[in-house]
Design a protein around this motif. Structure first.
Motif, PDB file in Angstrom:
ATOM      1  N   ALA A  64      16.828  -5.938  29.889  1.00  0.00           N
ATOM      2  CA  ALA A  64      18.027  -5.172  30.256  1.00  0.00           C
ATOM      3  C   ALA A  64      18.002  -4.829  31.743  1.00  0.00           C
ATOM      4  CB  ALA A  64      18.112  -3.901  29.406  1.00  0.00           C
ATOM      5  N   TRP A  65      16.833  -4.458  32.240  1.00  0.00           N
ATOM      6  CA  TRP A  65      16.677  -4.140  33.663  1.00  0.00           C
ATOM      7  C   TRP A  65      16.992  -5.366  34.517  1.00  0.00           C
ATOM      8  CZ3 TRP A  65      13.227  -6.287  37.133  1.00  0.00           C
ATOM      9  CH2 TRP A  65      13.103  -5.648  38.361  1.00  0.00           C
ATOM     10  N   ARG A  66      16.436  -6.525  34.154  1.00  0.00           N
ATOM     11  CA  ARG A  66      16.679  -7.764  34.919  1.00  0.00           C
ATOM     12  C   ARG A  66      18.169  -8.093  35.009  1.00  0.00           C
ATOM     13  NH1 ARG A  66      11.811 -10.525  35.597  1.00  0.00           N
ATOM     14  NH2 ARG A  66      10.470 -10.341  33.793  1.00  0.00           N
ATOM     15  N   ALA A  67      18.914  -7.806  33.950  1.00  0.00           N
ATOM     16  CA  ALA A  67      20.342  -8.105  33.927  1.00  0.00           C
ATOM     17  C   ALA A  67      21.125  -7.239  34.912  1.00  0.00           C
ATOM     18  CB  ALA A  67      20.892  -7.905  32.513  1.00  0.00           C
ATOM     19  N   ARG A  68      20.563  -6.105  35.314  1.00  0.00           N
ATOM     20  CA  ARG A  68      21.254  -5.175  36.213  1.00  0.00           C
ATOM     21  C   ARG A  68      20.642  -5.085  37.610  1.00  0.00           C
ATOM     22  NH1 ARG A  68      26.120  -3.704  34.225  1.00  0.00           N
ATOM     23  NH2 ARG A  68      25.969  -2.989  32.101  1.00  0.00           N
ATOM     24  N   ALA A  69      19.383  -5.423  37.731  1.00  0.00           N
ATOM     25  CA  ALA A  69      18.662  -5.230  38.998  1.00  0.00           C
ATOM     26  C   ALA A  69      19.066  -6.268  40.041  1.00  0.00           C
ATOM     27  CB  ALA A  69      17.155  -5.320  38.750  1.00  0.00           C
ATOM     28  N   PRO A  70      19.062  -5.861  41.316  1.00  0.00           N
ATOM     29  CA  PRO A  70      19.298  -6.845  42.375  1.00  0.00           C
ATOM     30  C   PRO A  70      18.129  -7.828  42.470  1.00  0.00           C
ATOM     31  CG  PRO A  70      18.854  -4.670  43.315  1.00  0.00           C
ATOM     32  CD  PRO A  70      18.881  -4.510  41.828  1.00  0.00           C
ATOM     33  N   LYS A  71      18.414  -8.997  43.019  1.00  0.00           N
ATOM     34  CA  LYS A  71      17.403 -10.061  43.087  1.00  0.00           C
ATOM     35  C   LYS A  71      16.126  -9.627  43.790  1.00  0.00           C
ATOM     36  CE  LYS A  71      20.681 -13.822  42.770  1.00  0.00           C
ATOM     37  NZ  LYS A  71      21.313 -14.960  43.406  1.00  0.00           N
ATOM     38  N   ARG A  72      16.231  -8.799  44.818  1.00  0.00           N
ATOM     39  CA  ARG A  72      15.036  -8.373  45.547  1.00  0.00           C
ATOM     40  C   ARG A  72      14.095  -7.565  44.661  1.00  0.00           C
ATOM     41  NH1 ARG A  72      15.330  -3.141  46.764  1.00  0.00           N
ATOM     42  NH2 ARG A  72      17.397  -2.180  46.761  1.00  0.00           N
ATOM     43  N   LEU A  73      14.642  -6.751  43.754  1.00  0.00           N
ATOM     44  CA  LEU A  73      13.793  -5.990  42.845  1.00  0.00           C
ATOM     45  C   LEU A  73      13.213  -6.872  41.750  1.00  0.00           C
ATOM     46  CD1 LEU A  73      15.675  -2.589  42.444  1.00  0.00           C
ATOM     47  CD2 LEU A  73      13.627  -3.081  43.783  1.00  0.00           C
ATOM     48  N   VAL A  74      13.991  -7.824  41.274  1.00  0.00           N
ATOM     49  CA  VAL A  74      13.475  -8.764  40.279  1.00  0.00           C
ATOM     50  C   VAL A  74      12.304  -9.540  40.880  1.00  0.00           C
ATOM     51  CG1 VAL A  74      14.000 -10.788  38.873  1.00  0.00           C
ATOM     52  CG2 VAL A  74      15.669  -8.930  39.042  1.00  0.00           C
ATOM     53  N   ALA A  75      12.434  -9.930  42.137  1.00  0.00           N
ATOM     54  CA  ALA A  75      11.342 -10.639  42.817  1.00  0.00           C
ATOM     55  C   ALA A  75      10.121  -9.734  42.961  1.00  0.00           C
ATOM     56  CB  ALA A  75      11.816 -11.129  44.185  1.00  0.00           C
TER      57      ALA A  75
END
Length: 82
Positions: A64-75
């Motif tokens: 759920a977090w990945r679906a909302r987080a910006p790419k920099r945070l996912v990285a």
């Protein structure tokens, strides 16, 4: 062992960029001001805490977090030290 609201809080807040803020009067967790999880007592919830274990909860919250987080945070989460 069933998980609790405290487990949800601990796992959610361990994800990069997450803040806790009430949503409809119940605890909610956001990333980049986008709600990705919240607790409530109504029937028909998507995840019943009494029916899920911690590894599965961690996976659901992270997805759920990945679906909302910006790419920099996912990285950041994907980094070995993240």
């Amino acid at each position: 062992m069933p998980v609790t609201g405290a487990d949800v809080r601990r796992i959610a807040l361990a994800l990069p960029g997450v803040v806790e803020r009430a949503s409809y009067g119940t605890p909610g967790w956001r990333v980049s001001d986008k709600l990705f999880a919240r607790l409530h007592e109504q029937d028909g919830v998507l995840v019943r805490l009494g029916a899920i274990d911690e590894p599965e909860l961690r996976e659901v919250l992270t997805d759920a977090w990945r679906a909302r987080a910006p790419k920099r945070l996912v990285a950041e989460l994907a980094e070995p030290d993240g």
